[in-house]
Every structure is written in C-alpha cells, then in structure tokens.
Design a protein around this motif. Structure first.
Motif, PDB file in Angstrom:
ATOM      1  N   GLN A   1       0.828  -1.195   0.000  1.00  0.00           N
ATOM      2  CA  GLN A   1       0.000   0.000   0.000  1.00  0.00           C
ATOM      3  C   GLN A   1       0.872   1.259   0.000  1.00  0.00           C
ATOM      4  OE1 GLN A   1      -3.286   0.141  -0.318  1.00  0.00           O
ATOM      5  NE2 GLN A   1      -3.178   2.386  -0.331  1.00  0.00           N
ATOM      6  N   LYS A   2       1.938   1.234   0.771  1.00  0.00           N
ATOM      7  CA  LYS A   2       2.857   2.377   0.807  1.00  0.00           C
ATOM      8  C   LYS A   2       3.527   2.580  -0.544  1.00  0.00           C
ATOM      9  CE  LYS A   2       3.943   2.203   5.751  1.00  0.00           C
ATOM     10  NZ  LYS A   2       5.015   2.046   6.767  1.00  0.00           N
ATOM     11  N   PHE A   3       3.896   1.467  -1.194  1.00  0.00           N
ATOM     12  CA  PHE A   3       4.538   1.560  -2.502  1.00  0.00           C
ATOM     13  C   PHE A   3       3.574   2.124  -3.539  1.00  0.00           C
ATOM     14  CE2 PHE A   3       5.814  -0.324  -6.593  1.00  0.00           C
ATOM     15  CZ  PHE A   3       7.098   0.213  -6.685  1.00  0.00           C
ATOM     16  N   GLU A   4       2.313   1.700  -3.466  1.00  0.00           N
ATOM     17  CA  GLU A   4       1.311   2.218  -4.401  1.00  0.00           C
ATOM     18  C   GLU A   4       1.074   3.703  -4.163  1.00  0.00           C
ATOM     19  OE1 GLU A   4      -2.157  -0.138  -3.992  1.00  0.00           O
ATOM     20  OE2 GLU A   4      -1.252  -1.951  -4.852  1.00  0.00           O
ATOM     21  N   ASN A   5       1.029   4.107  -2.893  1.00  0.00           N
ATOM     22  CA  ASN A   5       0.864   5.531  -2.587  1.00  0.00           C
ATOM     23  C   ASN A   5       2.039   6.347  -3.120  1.00  0.00           C
ATOM     24  OD1 ASN A   5      -1.536   4.977  -1.270  1.00  0.00           O
ATOM     25  ND2 ASN A   5      -0.582   4.876   0.755  1.00  0.00           N
ATOM     26  N   LEU A   6       3.243   5.775  -3.003  1.00  0.00           N
ATOM     27  CA  LEU A   6       4.432   6.463  -3.514  1.00  0.00           C
ATOM     28  C   LEU A   6       4.360   6.601  -5.030  1.00  0.00           C
ATOM     29  CD1 LEU A   6       7.198   7.669  -2.815  1.00  0.00           C
ATOM     30  CD2 LEU A   6       8.180   5.398  -3.112  1.00  0.00           C
ATOM     31  N   GLN A   7       3.896   5.563  -5.709  1.00  0.00           N
ATOM     32  CA  GLN A   7       3.755   5.626  -7.164  1.00  0.00           C
ATOM     33  C   GLN A   7       2.726   6.678  -7.574  1.00  0.00           C
ATOM     34  OE1 GLN A   7       2.917   1.435  -8.122  1.00  0.00           O
ATOM     35  NE2 GLN A   7       4.838   1.383  -9.290  1.00  0.00           N
ATOM     36  N   GLN A   8       1.604   6.707  -6.862  1.00  0.00           N
ATOM     37  CA  GLN A   8       0.574   7.691  -7.170  1.00  0.00           C
ATOM     38  C   GLN A   8       1.086   9.113  -6.946  1.00  0.00           C
ATOM     39  OE1 GLN A   8      -2.817   6.632  -4.803  1.00  0.00           O
ATOM     40  NE2 GLN A   8      -3.255   4.754  -5.958  1.00  0.00           N
ATOM     41  N   SER A   9       1.820   9.275  -5.859  1.00  0.00           N
ATOM     42  CA  SER A   9       2.381  10.592  -5.571  1.00  0.00           C
ATOM     43  C   SER A   9       3.358  11.015  -6.655  1.00  0.00           C
ATOM     44  CB  SER A   9       3.078  10.572  -4.207  1.00  0.00           C
ATOM     45  OG  SER A   9       3.725  11.807  -3.960  1.00  0.00           O
ATOM     46  N   PHE A  10       4.180  10.077  -7.109  1.00  0.00           N
ATOM     47  CA  PHE A  10       5.161  10.418  -8.142  1.00  0.00           C
ATOM     48  C   PHE A  10       4.466  10.750  -9.463  1.00  0.00           C
ATOM     49  CE2 PHE A  10       8.082   9.394 -11.602  1.00  0.00           C
ATOM     50  CZ  PHE A  10       9.180  10.173 -11.240  1.00  0.00           C
ATOM     51  N   ARG A  11       3.435   9.958  -9.828  1.00  0.00           N
ATOM     52  CA  ARG A  11       2.721  10.235 -11.080  1.00  0.00           C
ATOM     53  C   ARG A  11       2.038  11.596 -11.036  1.00  0.00           C
ATOM     54  NH1 ARG A  11       1.384   4.554 -11.001  1.00  0.00           N
ATOM     55  NH2 ARG A  11      -0.536   5.030  -9.853  1.00  0.00           N
ATOM     56  N   ARG A  12       1.588  11.993  -9.852  1.00  0.00           N
ATOM     57  CA  ARG A  12       0.874  13.265  -9.736  1.00  0.00           C
ATOM     58  C   ARG A  12       1.824  14.455  -9.712  1.00  0.00           C
ATOM     59  NH1 ARG A  12      -3.252  14.963  -4.768  1.00  0.00           N
ATOM     60  NH2 ARG A  12      -3.831  17.004  -5.627  1.00  0.00           N
ATOM     61  N   TRP A  13       2.955  14.291  -9.017  1.00  0.00           N
ATOM     62  CA  TRP A  13       3.851  15.440  -8.795  1.00  0.00           C
ATOM     63  C   TRP A  13       5.170  15.325  -9.541  1.00  0.00           C
ATOM     64  CZ3 TRP A  13       1.128  19.049  -6.596  1.00  0.00           C
ATOM     65  CH2 TRP A  13       0.119  18.717  -5.675  1.00  0.00           C
ATOM     66  N   TRP A  14       5.277  14.456 -10.539  1.00  0.00           N
ATOM     67  CA  TRP A  14       6.559  14.224 -11.193  1.00  0.00           C
ATOM     68  C   TRP A  14       7.195  15.489 -11.781  1.00  0.00           C
ATOM     69  CZ3 TRP A  14       7.596  15.270 -16.249  1.00  0.00           C
ATOM     70  CH2 TRP A  14       6.512  15.439 -17.105  1.00  0.00           C
ATOM     71  N   PRO A  15       6.432  16.470 -12.297  1.00  0.00           N
ATOM     72  CA  PRO A  15       7.118  17.679 -12.798  1.00  0.00           C
ATOM     73  C   PRO A  15       7.897  18.405 -11.702  1.00  0.00           C
ATOM     74  CG  PRO A  15       4.863  17.590 -13.613  1.00  0.00           C
ATOM     75  CD  PRO A  15       4.972  16.557 -12.539  1.00  0.00           C
ATOM     76  N   PHE A  16       7.356  18.395 -10.489  1.00  0.00           N
ATOM     77  CA  PHE A  16       8.043  19.066  -9.381  1.00  0.00           C
ATOM     78  C   PHE A  16       9.285  18.281  -8.959  1.00  0.00           C
ATOM     79  CE2 PHE A  16       3.582  20.270  -9.202  1.00  0.00           C
ATOM     80  CZ  PHE A  16       3.676  21.658  -9.139  1.00  0.00           C
ATOM     81  N   TYR A  17       9.192  16.941  -9.002  1.00  0.00           N
ATOM     82  CA  TYR A  17      10.370  16.136  -8.684  1.00  0.00           C
ATOM     83  C   TYR A  17      11.479  16.361  -9.712  1.00  0.00           C
ATOM     84  CZ  TYR A  17       7.501  13.577  -5.297  1.00  0.00           C
ATOM     85  OH  TYR A  17       6.712  13.249  -4.225  1.00  0.00           O
ATOM     86  N   VAL A  18      11.086  16.524 -10.971  1.00  0.00           N
ATOM     87  CA  VAL A  18      12.072  16.789 -12.020  1.00  0.00           C
ATOM     88  C   VAL A  18      12.749  18.135 -11.777  1.00  0.00           C
ATOM     89  CG1 VAL A  18      12.375  17.237 -14.485  1.00  0.00           C
ATOM     90  CG2 VAL A  18      10.928  15.341 -13.732  1.00  0.00           C
ATOM     91  N   MET A  19      11.975  19.147 -11.399  1.00  0.00           N
ATOM     92  CA  MET A  19      12.562  20.460 -11.115  1.00  0.00           C
ATOM     93  C   MET A  19      13.448  20.420  -9.874  1.00  0.00           C
ATOM     94  SD  MET A  19       9.602  23.270 -12.005  1.00  0.00           S
ATOM     95  CE  MET A  19       8.315  22.512 -11.013  1.00  0.00           C
ATOM     96  N   LEU A  20      13.126  19.544  -8.929  1.00  0.00           N
ATOM     97  CA  LEU A  20      13.907  19.420  -7.700  1.00  0.00           C
ATOM     98  C   LEU A  20      15.214  18.659  -7.928  1.00  0.00           C
ATOM     99  CD1 LEU A  20      13.818  19.964  -4.603  1.00  0.00           C
ATOM    100  CD2 LEU A  20      12.731  17.720  -4.352  1.00  0.00           C
ATOM    101  N   ALA A  21      15.245  17.808  -8.954  1.00  0.00           N
ATOM    102  CA  ALA A  21      16.391  16.921  -9.171  1.00  0.00           C
ATOM    103  C   ALA A  21      17.724  17.646  -9.333  1.00  0.00           C
ATOM    104  CB  ALA A  21      16.123  16.020 -10.381  1.00  0.00           C
ATOM    105  N   PRO A  22      17.822  18.723 -10.138  1.00  0.00           N
ATOM    106  CA  PRO A  22      19.133  19.391 -10.269  1.00  0.00           C
ATOM    107  C   PRO A  22      19.683  19.910  -8.943  1.00  0.00           C
ATOM    108  CG  PRO A  22      17.658  20.099 -12.015  1.00  0.00           C
ATOM    109  CD  PRO A  22      16.836  19.317 -11.042  1.00  0.00           C
ATOM    110  N   GLY A  23      18.806  20.465  -8.096  1.00  0.00           N
ATOM    111  CA  GLY A  23      19.252  20.950  -6.791  1.00  0.00           C
ATOM    112  C   GLY A  23      19.746  19.822  -5.906  1.00  0.00           C
TER     113      GLY A  23
END
Length: 302
Positions: free
Chosen positions: A3-25
């Motif tokens: 369940q935690k892994f599925e929640n993490l996947q859902q969170s990543f699919r929803r917020w992936w543009p922000f994670y991409v912007m955070l990656a260089p920092g």
C-alpha cells in the motif's frame, strides 16, 4: 508495504514535474556537499603521490592550532562574521517592513525590482563597481567627501576601512533579496489581526510592533539560526575579488586560506583539516543556536 509503494507511485505520477525540477538541486548538493564528506578522511592522513596515504591522526589539526597564520585567519573570520551578523542581518527585516507599508502596488514592484537586482550580479562585477565607486581619485564617494572639505580616503587599501567595505558591499548585494523571505512571511499574516488591532486603536507603528513583528518571529528565528551556522563561511568570492596585497592580512578568512594552501601550495591534508574544522564548528553553532532558541522562544529550525 504494498500500500505504501502504491501511494508512492501515485504521488510520483501526480507530482513528477516538481520532482524533475527538484532533481538538479538535489544532484548539486549530492555531488558537491555529500560525496566530498568521504574525502574528509584526508584531514587525518599524509597524502602521498603513490597510495596508500599514511594515517597520522590529529597531526594536521595540531599544526593548525599552532600556526600563527591560521589563528590570524580564524580571528579575521570571526570579526568579519560578527560585523556582518550585527549590521546586515536586521537590514532585510527592515526592508520587508518598509515594503509592506508601501500602499502603491506599482511603486512597490518597482522598488523590489531595483533592490533585488544586485543579487544577480557576480562578485567580479560588484568588486569592479565597488573599486570604481571608492576610488580615491575619481570615485563617487570620495568626490562627496572632497566636497565636504575632507581628504580622500583610500578605502580599498586602508586596513581600517576594508572590513567595512566587505560589510556594506554584502549588504547592498543581499539585503533586498533576503527581504523576500520576510516579505512573504508578512503577506501570510492574517488581515484579521490588523483589523482587530485597528479596532483597538492601534496606529501604524503599533500594528508593526504588535502584529507584524510577532507574526514573522518564527522566520526571523529560523534564519538567525541558519546565519549562525554559517558564521565561519563569510564569502570566499567576495574576499578573493576585493582583497589586495595591502589589506589581505586583515580580510584573509578560512575559505581563502583553504583555497590558498590547498590549490596553490598543494597541502591537501592541511586544507582538508581546516575545512573540516570549519564544518564541525558550523554544525556545533547551528545546533547550539537551535537549542537556545527553542528554550527561550519555543521556535527553532526543527
């Protein structure tokens, strides 16, 4: 776990543009701040051209403690850091309070654009502006001093003035930009508090003192603690661009000392020991400031 892994996947699919912007920092801090921690072991070794290095324990730290040059550098760093903390830290707070009192939105935006601009200039450019402005022959500051009937002051070669040059040039560059955080905190204060204070008969100064400043107190406490943690990191770029042979002994700081003995003379172990010393002291200062702030005000970094 699933369940935690599925929640993490859902969170990543929803917020992936922000994670991409955070990656260089994150990558920057990983490469330049975390991976080098492993190489801090050089502070306890004698570096050899042909490995392995020789473990020498605290030899280099003892050498630093007994070095008059390092002790002078450390004293310079403490004095310059104290001057910047006392004279620069309150300025962004004052700027944010003044901006909040400007009623014209267009004028406020204009002022913000002007005072934010120096932040985007490199210290090479700022050093050139500073040297030209403070020139004893044709600098604007000495022109004003001459009109007042005084002799010109060689600020850039005067050991009594050069530290103040560091303070005011840093203030000019950073005060406007740093005020952004405080201004954002002020904007977040509920307008109902101001309305209630006004109904109680509070004037403009009373609203600032009893509503605005308490409202941004957590932000002030957090940034003060972070500034204390950076007490021994006082601007390598600034000092290296504004120093010269006449005043170098008065503004030589730990960062420039590490650069000089590490990259210019090749004493990598001694430079690593000095850098590690600075990092450990910074960690102790930030934890101490957080603990004291928590006990006195109930607010800290975490």
């Amino acid at each position: 776990m699933n369940q935690k892994f599925e929640n993490l996947q859902q969170s990543f699919r929803r917020w992936w543009p922000f994670y991409v912007m955070l990656a260089p920092g994150l990558l920057f801090y990983l490469v330049y701040h975390y991976l080098p921690i492993w190489e801090a072991r050089l502070a306890f070794q004698d570096v050899r051209i042909i490995p392995p290095n020789i473990w020498v324990g605290t030899k280099h730290f003892v050498a630093l403690a007994s070095s008059p040059v390092f002790l002078q550098v450390l004293m310079n760093t403490i004095v310059i850091s104290a001057m910047k903390l006392v004279f620069i830290f309150p300025v962004p707070i004052l700027v944010a309070l003044l901006l909040n009192e400007v009623r014209s939105a267009n004028y406020r935006k204009f002022v913000q654009s002007v005072i934010y601009l120096p932040h985007y200039l490199s210290w090479v450019v700022i050093a050139g502006i500073t040297v030209a402005t403070l020139s004893p022959s044709d600098g604007a500051v000495n022109e004003v001093i001459g009109l007042m009937g005084f002799d010109p002051i060689p600020f850039m070669t005067d050991t009594g003035s050069i530290r103040w040059v560091l303070v005011f040039s840093e203030m000019w560059r950073s005060a406007g930009w740093d005020s952004l955080i405080y201004f954002a905190a002020i904007v977040g204060i509920s307008q109902e508090l101001y309305e209630a204070a006004e109904m109680d008969g509070a004037g403009r100064w009373q609203k600032i003192w009893f509503v605005t400043i308490p409202g941004i107190a957590p932000t002030i406490a957090t940034l003060f603690i972070l500034n204390v943690g950076l007490f021994l990191s006082q601007g390598f770029d600034q000092v290296i661009n504004l120093s010269n042979d006449v005043v170098r002994s008065h503004i030589d700081i730990v960062d420039t000392y590490v650069y000089r003995i590490g990259l210019q003379t090749g004493e990598f172990a001694l430079a690593t020991a000095a850098g590690l010393f600075k990092g450990v002291i910074g960690m102790i200062l930030i934890i101490s400031a957080h603990t004291i702030s928590k006990r006195l005000t109930g607010k800290g970094v975490w």
